[in-house]
Design an enzyme around this catalytic site. Structure first.
Site, short mmCIF file in Angstrom:
data_model
loop_
_atom_site.label_atom_id
_atom_site.label_comp_id
_atom_site.label_asym_id
_atom_site.label_seq_id
_atom_site.Cartn_x
_atom_site.Cartn_y
_atom_site.Cartn_z
N ASN A 1 31.82 42.88 35.38
CA ASN A 1 32.49 44.09 35.53
C ASN A 1 32.47 44.75 33.91
OD1 ASN A 1 34.12 46.50 35.62
ND2 ASN A 1 36.08 45.47 35.72
N TRP A 2 31.20 45.73 33.94
CA TRP A 2 31.05 46.17 32.60
C TRP A 2 32.12 47.22 32.05
CZ3 TRP A 2 25.04 47.35 32.35
CH2 TRP A 2 24.24 46.12 32.69
N LYS A 3 32.89 47.77 32.89
CA LYS A 3 33.92 48.94 32.75
C LYS A 3 32.88 50.09 32.12
CE LYS A 3 37.36 45.29 32.11
NZ LYS A 3 38.60 44.97 31.76
N HIS B 1 40.79 47.58 41.11
CA HIS B 1 41.11 46.97 39.49
C HIS B 1 42.44 47.48 39.06
CE1 HIS B 1 40.27 45.92 35.33
NE2 HIS B 1 39.49 44.95 36.13
N GLU C 1 42.91 48.41 36.00
CA GLU C 1 43.00 49.45 35.39
C GLU C 1 42.90 50.73 36.27
OE1 GLU C 1 39.70 48.18 33.23
OE2 GLU C 1 40.51 46.66 32.27
N GLU D 1 43.18 38.55 39.40
CA GLU D 1 43.46 38.89 38.07
C GLU D 1 44.72 39.34 37.56
OE1 GLU D 1 39.23 40.47 36.93
OE2 GLU D 1 40.31 42.26 37.42
N GLY E 1 41.60 41.16 29.36
CA GLY E 1 41.02 41.74 28.00
C GLY E 1 41.83 41.31 26.68
N SER F 1 39.90 37.18 30.97
CA SER F 1 39.69 36.24 29.77
C SER F 1 38.83 34.86 29.88
CB SER F 1 40.73 36.06 28.87
OG SER F 1 41.53 37.49 28.43
N GLY G 1 35.06 40.35 32.73
CA GLY G 1 34.95 41.63 31.96
C GLY G 1 34.19 41.65 30.58
N GLY G 2 34.87 41.36 29.34
CA GLY G 2 34.33 41.35 27.92
C GLY G 2 33.04 40.48 28.01
#
Ligand code: PEP
Length: 251
Positions: A9-11, A96, A98, A168, A174, A214, A235-236
């Site tokens: 997930n590049w966001k 998600h 966010e 999640e 993150g 994470s 993600g990251g």
């Protein structure tokens, strides 16, 4: 049997040229070996068409990070599921944390999005997870069960079978703070039981449940070794090809 999946997930990261370069690099890494899981990247809307042009979707699936809760019309700035489908993408992340937290997405909105995604042949990667306060209060199982019931349990068994779940815990996204493998397994087994209670054991056994929060090359193998953890939503660590592939290789 259910699939093992690692999805990035590049966001809201990378410009189009940067994203195309990253996708090419991931694609190239996958050409060199046979992954023991399905690998997907979910990228910003602007990146879908150019990324689609440089990847081999037999090896690397492509998804969006969201879609609109309407099919078309006067919704300035929105991107619909049919538009996403027309780019060549076949997955979409929905719900998600966010989006729930910053854009006020409700269960009702999410039901619309899921239905529209499925109607456009997009496989939803549906996110669920509790915030820290809920875990500390011990209400995390109730919270997650309600998110699944309210967001997905209106679906027929056939449609539910197309959904990928991603647990999640919001406190792990993150933050560098990963759920322990035991915490993840405990929740994943609970989620699978919720699915079994609604759709039966066979559907539950065929549902892929990913862990997100994470996840990195150093902790992926321990998480993925758990029987109910069928992969990760990353993600990251999906923004660096080497890290992402390191996680893929944890299978
Ligand atoms: C995510 O946002 O889906 C996620 C899992 O992020 P991170 O891996 O950076 O915690």
């Amino acid at each position: 049997m259910r699939k093992n999946i690692v999805a990035g997930n590049w966001k809201m990261n990378t410009t189009v040229p940067e994203g195309v370069a990253l996708a090419k690099e991931v694609n190239q890494c996958l050409e060199g070996f046979k992954a023991n899981c399905e690998v997907i990247i979910c990228v910003p809307f602007t990146h879908l068409v150019p990324v689609c042009a440089v990847i081999d979707q037999q090896k690397l699936g492509l998804g969006a990070e969201n879609c609109a809760d309407h099919k078309s019309g006067a919704y300035t700035g929105e991107v619909s599921a049919p538009m996403v489908e027309s780019t060549g993408a076949t997955y979409v992340i929905l719900g998600h944390s966010e989006r729930r937290q910053y854009y006020g997405e409700t269960a009702e909105t999410l039901r619309e999005k899921v239905a529209l995604a499925l109607a456009s042949n997009l496989q939803p990667i549906f996110c669920i997870g509790e915030v820290l306060e809920e875990r500390e209060k011990g209400t995390h199982f109730d919270v997650v069960r309600k998110q699944i019931i309210d967001g997905l349990f209106n679906l027929s068994a056939e449609d539910f079978g197309k959904v990928i779940l991603a647990y999640e815990p919001v406190w792990a996204i993150g933050t560098g703070k990963t759920a322990t493998a035991d915490q993840a397994e405990e929740m994943h087994a609970f989620i699978r039981q919720c699915v079994a209670d609604r759709y039966g054991k066979e559907v539950a056994e065929n549902t892929s449940i990913l862990y997100g929060g994470s996840c990195k090359p150093s902790n992926a193998a321990e998480l993925f070794a758990k029987p109910d953890v069928d992969g990760g939503l990353i993600g990251g660590a999906s923004l660096k090809a080497a890290d992402f592939i390191g996680i893929v290789k944890a299978f």
